[in-house]
Design an enzyme around this catalytic site. Structure first.
Site, mmCIF file in Angstrom:
data_model
loop_
_atom_site.group_PDB
_atom_site.id
_atom_site.type_symbol
_atom_site.label_atom_id
_atom_site.label_comp_id
_atom_site.label_asym_id
_atom_site.label_seq_id
_atom_site.Cartn_x
_atom_site.Cartn_y
_atom_site.Cartn_z
ATOM 1 N N LYS A 7 -17.121 5.714 97.826
ATOM 2 C CA LYS A 7 -17.595 5.144 96.568
ATOM 3 C C LYS A 7 -16.815 3.877 96.200
ATOM 4 O O LYS A 7 -17.366 2.941 95.609
ATOM 5 C CB LYS A 7 -17.516 6.176 95.450
ATOM 6 C CG LYS A 7 -18.527 7.322 95.614
ATOM 7 C CD LYS A 7 -19.956 6.805 95.674
ATOM 8 C CE LYS A 7 -20.982 7.928 95.660
ATOM 9 N NZ LYS A 7 -22.371 7.426 95.668
ATOM 10 N N ASN B 71 -29.427 5.240 94.870
ATOM 11 C CA ASN B 71 -28.844 6.395 94.193
ATOM 12 C C ASN B 71 -28.425 7.511 95.148
ATOM 13 O O ASN B 71 -27.508 8.264 94.845
ATOM 14 C CB ASN B 71 -29.848 6.954 93.175
ATOM 15 C CG ASN B 71 -29.421 8.298 92.630
ATOM 16 O OD1 ASN B 71 -28.475 8.412 91.870
ATOM 17 N ND2 ASN B 71 -30.131 9.352 93.046
ATOM 18 N N TYR C 50 -15.073 11.090 100.123
ATOM 19 C CA TYR C 50 -16.083 10.747 99.120
ATOM 20 C C TYR C 50 -15.593 9.609 98.223
ATOM 21 O O TYR C 50 -16.301 8.625 98.008
ATOM 22 C CB TYR C 50 -16.418 11.970 98.272
ATOM 23 C CG TYR C 50 -17.373 11.683 97.128
ATOM 24 C CD1 TYR C 50 -18.732 11.482 97.372
ATOM 25 C CD2 TYR C 50 -16.920 11.622 95.812
ATOM 26 C CE1 TYR C 50 -19.606 11.214 96.332
ATOM 27 C CE2 TYR C 50 -17.795 11.367 94.763
ATOM 28 C CZ TYR C 50 -19.136 11.158 95.034
ATOM 29 O OH TYR C 50 -20.001 10.891 94.002
ATOM 30 N N ASP D 45 -35.406 10.647 105.569
ATOM 31 C CA ASP D 45 -33.949 10.697 105.668
ATOM 32 C C ASP D 45 -33.437 9.266 105.590
ATOM 33 O O ASP D 45 -33.637 8.467 106.504
ATOM 34 C CB ASP D 45 -33.547 11.342 106.990
ATOM 35 C CG ASP D 45 -32.031 11.489 107.138
ATOM 36 O OD1 ASP D 45 -31.283 10.901 106.330
ATOM 37 O OD2 ASP D 45 -31.596 12.191 108.081
ATOM 38 N N ILE D 46 -32.775 8.936 104.491
ATOM 39 C CA ILE D 46 -32.335 7.566 104.242
ATOM 40 C C ILE D 46 -31.264 7.095 105.222
ATOM 41 O O ILE D 46 -31.020 5.900 105.360
ATOM 42 C CB ILE D 46 -31.810 7.437 102.797
ATOM 43 C CG1 ILE D 46 -31.662 5.973 102.396
ATOM 44 C CG2 ILE D 46 -30.479 8.116 102.618
ATOM 45 C CD1 ILE D 46 -32.690 5.514 101.470
#
Length: 280
Positions: free
Chosen positions: A166, A93, A162, A66-67
Site C-alpha cells: 500500500k 479498488n 500488505y 481476475d484482475i
C-alpha cells in the site's frame, strides 16, 4: 442530471465492500459502470443492488475476471469500450491482505505471500492503468486508487507485505499524477482505516470473529477516536468526490486519509490483531 451523467466508470473489486458502494453511488449519480470481481454470485448481488437503486441494467457492465491476469484486465477494458464507447473514471479498488497458509505473520511470512500481495495490490493496478491510459487521455479522465492507512509511516508488523504494497501504491499515485496531469488525467488516492467489509473474512476470519474485531476496535477510542468503525459508503463518498472534477479539480496526486482519527493515535498496533482474528 447527476454529476456523473454521460461518464463511464470502471470500479475494480466491486463485488463487495467499498467497491460495491462506490459503484452504487456513481451509478445513482448518472454514471455507466463496469463492475468487476472474481466471485460471480457476489458480483450479481452488486448488480441487483444498483438496479434496486433505480439504475437501468443497460448502464451496468458486469465482468467476472481476475484482475491479476492480462486476460482479465483486457476483458475489463475491452468490454467497457465495446458497451459504452469510452472510459472517464478508473477506480483501482481491488486489493487484499493475503495470509500465509502456515499462519505466520510479519517477517516469518513466506516470500510467496509477498509476490501474491504485490501482484494484486500493485502490479495489477499498474497494468490496468497502463491499459486504460489512452482512453482516459481521450476523455480527460480521473483515476482514484484505494490504498490504506497501513501505508502510513507507522510500523505495521502484523501486516508486513500488505503495508509495503500500500505504501508502494501511494508512491505510484504521486508519481503518475505528475506524469498524467500533463495529458489532462487527474490521479488521487484514498487511504481508508478500519471499514466493515469482507476484508477480515478474506484473510480467513469467520464472520463472527471479524464482527468481534470491528466491535472491539470501534469501542476503543485509542484505536478509532470517532467511536465506530467505518462503513463502505464513508469511503465511497470520498472516491466519488475525487472522481468529480468539478468538485475536486485542484487536488492532484494526494492521498486522503479516512480513518475516524486512527492515524492520529495509532494505538491500534499495540493490540494483538493476530490473536483477535484467530479468536484467541
Amino acid at each position: 442530471m447527476g454529476r456523473f451523467t454521460d461518464k463511464v466508470a470502471i470500479i475494480t473489486g466491486s463485488s463487495n465492500g467499498i467497491g460495491r458502494s462506490t459503484a452504487i453511488i456513481l451509478a445513482k449519480d448518472g454514471a455507466k459502470v463496469t463492475i468487476t470481481g472474481r466471485n460471480a454470485e457476489r458480483l450479481e448481488e452488486t448488480k441487483q443492488q444498483i438496479i434496486s437503486a433505480g439504475v437501468s441494467a443497460d448502464n451496468i457492465n458486469s465482468v467476472v475476471a481476475d484482475i491479476t491476469t492480462s486476460a482479465g484486465q483486457d476483458q475489463i477494458i475491452n468490454s467497457t469500450i465495446q458497451k459504452f464507447g469510452k472510459i472517464d473514471i478508473l477506480v483501482n479498488n481491488a486489493g487484499a491482505a493475503i495470509t500465509d497458509p502456515s499462519g505466520s505473520s510479519g517477517l516469518a511470512q513466506n516470500i510467496s505471500v509477498y509476490d501474491k500481495t504485490f501482484e494484486l495490490n500493485v502490479r495489477s493496478v499498474i497494468e490496468l492503468t497502463q491499459k486504460a491510459k489512452p482512453h482516459l487521455i481521450a476523455s480527460k479522465g480521473e483515476i482514484v486508487n484505494v490504498s490504506s492507512i497501513a501505508a502510513s509511516p507507522q510500523s505495521h508488523p502484523d501486516f508486513n507485505y500488505y503495508s509495503m504494497s500500500k505504501a508502494a501504491l501511494d508512491q505510484f499515485t504521486r508519481n503518475i499524477a505528475i506524469e498524467l496531469v500533463k495529458s489532462g488525467i487527474r490521479v488521487n488516492c484514498v487511504n481508508p482505516g478500519l471499514v466493515i467489509t469482507g476484508f477480515a473474512q478474506a484473510m480467513g476470519a469467520p464472520v463472527e470473529v471479524s464482527s468481534k474485531l470491528y466491535s472491539y476496535m470501534g469501542s476503543h477510542p485509542d484505536c478509532v477516536p470517532i467511536g465506530r468503525v467505518g462503513q463502505p459508503e464513508d469511503i465511497a463518498n470520498i472516491i466519488a468526490f475525487l472522481a468529480d472534477r468539478s468538485a475536486s479539480f485542484y487536488i492532484i496526486g494526494q492521498t486522503i486519509t479516512a480513518d475516524g482519527g486512527s492515524t492520529l493515535v495509532m494505538a491500534m498496533n499495540t493490540h494483538n490483531l493476530t490473536d483477535l482474528l484467530q479468536n484467541k
